[in-house]
Design a protein around this motif. Structure first.
Motif, PDB file in Angstrom:
ATOM      1  N   LEU A  71      51.187 -17.018  31.354  1.00 52.03           N
ATOM      2  CA  LEU A  71      49.995 -17.797  31.029  1.00 52.03           C
ATOM      3  C   LEU A  71      49.600 -17.631  29.565  1.00 52.03           C
ATOM      4  O   LEU A  71      49.206 -18.596  28.893  1.00 52.03           O
ATOM      5  N   TRP A  72      49.726 -16.411  29.061  1.00 52.58           N
ATOM      6  CA  TRP A  72      49.385 -16.150  27.654  1.00 52.58           C
ATOM      7  C   TRP A  72      50.329 -16.910  26.730  1.00 52.58           C
ATOM      8  O   TRP A  72      49.889 -17.510  25.732  1.00 52.58           O
ATOM      9  N   LEU A  73      51.637 -16.904  27.031  1.00 48.00           N
ATOM     10  CA  LEU A  73      52.609 -17.610  26.206  1.00 48.00           C
ATOM     11  C   LEU A  73      52.375 -19.118  26.247  1.00 48.00           C
ATOM     12  O   LEU A  73      52.714 -19.822  25.286  1.00 48.00           O
ATOM     13  N   ARG A  74      51.784 -19.606  27.339  1.00 49.34           N
ATOM     14  CA  ARG A  74      51.514 -21.041  27.460  1.00 49.34           C
ATOM     15  C   ARG A  74      50.110 -21.383  26.946  1.00 49.34           C
ATOM     16  O   ARG A  74      49.624 -22.472  27.149  1.00 49.34           O
ATOM     17  N   ARG A  75      49.470 -20.402  26.296  1.00 52.90           N
ATOM     18  CA  ARG A  75      48.182 -20.592  25.621  1.00 52.90           C
ATOM     19  C   ARG A  75      47.047 -20.978  26.568  1.00 52.90           C
ATOM     20  O   ARG A  75      46.144 -21.742  26.205  1.00 52.90           O
ATOM     21  N   VAL A  76      47.087 -20.427  27.768  1.00 52.20           N
ATOM     22  CA  VAL A  76      45.948 -20.584  28.660  1.00 52.20           C
ATOM     23  C   VAL A  76      44.808 -19.713  28.114  1.00 52.20           C
ATOM     24  O   VAL A  76      45.041 -18.568  27.714  1.00 52.20           O
ATOM     25  N   PRO A  77      43.572 -20.218  28.051  1.00 60.15           N
ATOM     26  CA  PRO A  77      42.461 -19.450  27.469  1.00 60.15           C
ATOM     27  C   PRO A  77      42.283 -18.083  28.115  1.00 60.15           C
ATOM     28  O   PRO A  77      42.411 -17.924  29.332  1.00 60.15           O
ATOM     29  N   PHE A  78      41.986 -17.098  27.276  1.00 58.35           N
ATOM     30  CA  PHE A  78      41.843 -15.698  27.685  1.00 58.35           C
ATOM     31  C   PHE A  78      40.374 -15.309  27.586  1.00 58.35           C
ATOM     32  O   PHE A  78      39.714 -15.595  26.584  1.00 58.35           O
ATOM     33  N   TYR A  79      39.854 -14.649  28.637  1.00 57.91           N
ATOM     34  CA  TYR A  79      38.446 -14.250  28.666  1.00 57.91           C
ATOM     35  C   TYR A  79      38.342 -12.728  28.779  1.00 57.91           C
ATOM     36  O   TYR A  79      39.019 -12.112  29.607  1.00 57.91           O
ATOM     37  N   SER A  80      37.485 -12.136  27.967  1.00 60.26           N
ATOM     38  CA  SER A  80      37.293 -10.686  28.001  1.00 60.26           C
ATOM     39  C   SER A  80      36.659 -10.253  29.310  1.00 60.26           C
ATOM     40  O   SER A  80      35.906 -11.008  29.933  1.00 60.26           O
ATOM     41  N   LYS A  81      36.924  -9.040  29.704  1.00 53.31           N
ATOM     42  CA  LYS A  81      36.407  -8.517  30.964  1.00 53.31           C
ATOM     43  C   LYS A  81      34.920  -8.194  30.837  1.00 53.31           C
ATOM     44  O   LYS A  81      34.537  -7.403  29.989  1.00 53.31           O
ATOM     45  N   PRO A  82      34.089  -8.800  31.688  1.00 49.29           N
ATOM     46  CA  PRO A  82      32.663  -8.451  31.676  1.00 49.29           C
ATOM     47  C   PRO A  82      32.429  -7.149  32.426  1.00 49.29           C
ATOM     48  O   PRO A  82      33.332  -6.609  33.077  1.00 49.29           O
ATOM     49  N   ALA A  83      31.221  -6.634  32.357  1.00 47.79           N
ATOM     50  CA  ALA A  83      30.869  -5.443  33.129  1.00 47.79           C
ATOM     51  C   ALA A  83      30.924  -5.770  34.613  1.00 47.79           C
ATOM     52  O   ALA A  83      30.594  -6.891  35.023  1.00 47.79           O
ATOM     53  N   PRO A  84      31.369  -4.835  35.444  1.00 48.41           N
ATOM     54  CA  PRO A  84      31.431  -5.101  36.884  1.00 48.41           C
ATOM     55  C   PRO A  84      30.039  -5.274  37.465  1.00 48.41           C
ATOM     56  O   PRO A  84      29.057  -4.770  36.904  1.00 48.41           O
ATOM     57  N   PRO A  85      29.908  -5.988  38.584  1.00 52.44           N
ATOM     58  CA  PRO A  85      28.576  -6.170  39.194  1.00 52.44           C
ATOM     59  C   PRO A  85      28.007  -4.849  39.662  1.00 52.44           C
ATOM     60  O   PRO A  85      28.743  -3.941  40.059  1.00 52.44           O
ATOM     61  N   GLU A  86      26.673  -4.730  39.609  1.00 55.34           N
ATOM     62  CA  GLU A  86      26.038  -3.487  40.030  1.00 55.34           C
ATOM     63  C   GLU A  86      26.162  -3.277  41.539  1.00 55.34           C
ATOM     64  O   GLU A  86      26.391  -2.164  42.000  1.00 55.34           O
ATOM     65  N   GLN A  87      26.008  -4.335  42.306  1.00 54.40           N
ATOM     66  CA  GLN A  87      26.157  -4.233  43.753  1.00 54.40           C
ATOM     67  C   GLN A  87      27.609  -4.287  44.138  1.00 54.40           C
ATOM     68  O   GLN A  87      28.370  -5.111  43.626  1.00 54.40           O
ATOM     69  N   LYS A  88      28.032  -3.418  45.054  1.00 55.31           N
ATOM     70  CA  LYS A  88      29.426  -3.344  45.461  1.00 55.31           C
ATOM     71  C   LYS A  88      29.768  -4.353  46.549  1.00 55.31           C
ATOM     72  O   LYS A  88      30.944  -4.642  46.783  1.00 55.31           O
ATOM     73  N   VAL A  89      28.756  -4.891  47.250  1.00 54.36           N
ATOM     74  CA  VAL A  89      28.974  -5.854  48.323  1.00 54.36           C
ATOM     75  C   VAL A  89      28.211  -7.121  47.998  1.00 54.36           C
ATOM     76  O   VAL A  89      27.041  -7.072  47.618  1.00 54.36           O
ATOM     77  N   SER A  90      28.873  -8.280  48.103  1.00 53.53           N
ATOM     78  CA  SER A  90      28.209  -9.562  47.887  1.00 53.53           C
ATOM     79  C   SER A  90      28.722 -10.546  48.929  1.00 53.53           C
ATOM     80  O   SER A  90      29.664 -10.279  49.659  1.00 53.53           O
ATOM     81  N   ARG A  91      28.078 -11.722  48.950  1.00 49.01           N
ATOM     82  CA  ARG A  91      28.434 -12.745  49.920  1.00 49.01           C
ATOM     83  C   ARG A  91      28.767 -14.048  49.217  1.00 49.01           C
ATOM     84  O   ARG A  91      28.305 -14.274  48.117  1.00 49.01           O
TER      85      ARG A  91
END
Length: 261
Positions: free
Chosen positions: A241-261
């Motif tokens: 994907l990187w070689l095909r120039r698909v946009p790259f997004y930096s990793k955000p901080a993980p969510p505070e809650q460990k369980v979501s819906r």
């Protein structure tokens, strides 16, 4: 190989498929296998196999501490999590679907906890999602009632998995089980929609057999070092994907809650 039953650990042989639709189309598929374990029926007992073990090293192994909170017994942990989320009638079997350790190593991009009512109906599904940064998040799929076979379940995306996808939009899940003669087929489909619509389609299929030495040997030699290969494939596809120039997004901080819906 013996057909599976409702109280025995299962080994499922199948295929992983993945397709990205934009901005560059990319698709791949490969053979795979995974375990399905009836946690209430098993209790603390092992597999009764020489080549597949519970909580000790082997060709294939399952380590309880890899799942749940790594401390409490698995059934105690999932019952407590469901109760905390308002699910009080999942008192039937809990089937955990996950890849085993292979020669002591495992990486599970996603594991599924299928939580049933006492009457056998599927009540909720807990998806344990992990990324290659050592983080994990739980998506609880709960409609408030029994979940019909193949019905669509939704969850809002809040957890970073791939640097080529933003943390936005949501997932659509479908889980199917079907008996065909003496065999049981399972299929999990996950579609991901971002702000512009459908972006990713993923599926994991399997044909279940009772876990045995013959099945463990077949898995180990037909798919050598499978769990190592999972991580290698993740990085290989990322490079493509990187070689095909698909946009790259930096990793955000993980969510505070460990369980979501």
């Amino acid at each position: 190989m013996q057909s599976p039953d409702a109280t025995s650990p299962q080994l499922c042989f199948g295929q992983v498929r993945h397709r990205r639709l934009r901005p560059r189309e990319n698709a791949f598929a490969y053979g795979s296998y995974y375990l399905r374990l009836p946690l209430r029926a098993m209790g603390s007992r092992g597999f009764g196999c020489r080549l597949a073990s519970r909580n000790r090293f082997n060709l294939l192994s399952f380590v309880d501490a890899d799942h749940g909170d790594g401390k409490r017994p698995l059934v105690e942990w999932i019952d407590a999590l469901l109760a905390a989320e308002g699910v009080h009638d999942a008192d039937g079997e809990i089937w955990l679907q996950a890849m085993p350790r292979v020669l002591g190593y495992a990486f599970n991009p996603v594991s599924f906890w299928f939580c049933h009512r006492a009457d056998g109906a599927l009540r909720a599904v807990l998806c344990d999602v992990r990324n290659t940064f050592g983080e994990r998040h739980f998506y609880l799929l709960d409609t408030g009632a029994a979940i019909a076979n193949g019905s669509e379940l939704r969850a809002r995306k809040v957890f970073h998995v791939s640097p080529f996808c933003r943390v936005e939009g949501g997932y659509r899940f479908r889980f199917m089980r079907a008996r065909r003669g003496q065999s049981e087929h399972t299929l999990a489909c996950i579609d991901y929609d971002d702000a512009d619509g459908l972006l990713l389609q993923t599926s994991l299929s399997g044909l279940a057999v009772r876990l045995s030495d013959a099945g463990a040997a077949r898995a180990f030699f037909a798919f050598p070092l499978m769990t190592f290969g999972v991580v290698a494939r993740i990085h290989l596809q990322a490079l493509r994907l990187w070689l095909r120039r698909v946009p790259f997004y930096s990793k955000p901080a993980p969510p505070e809650q460990k369980v979501s819906r």
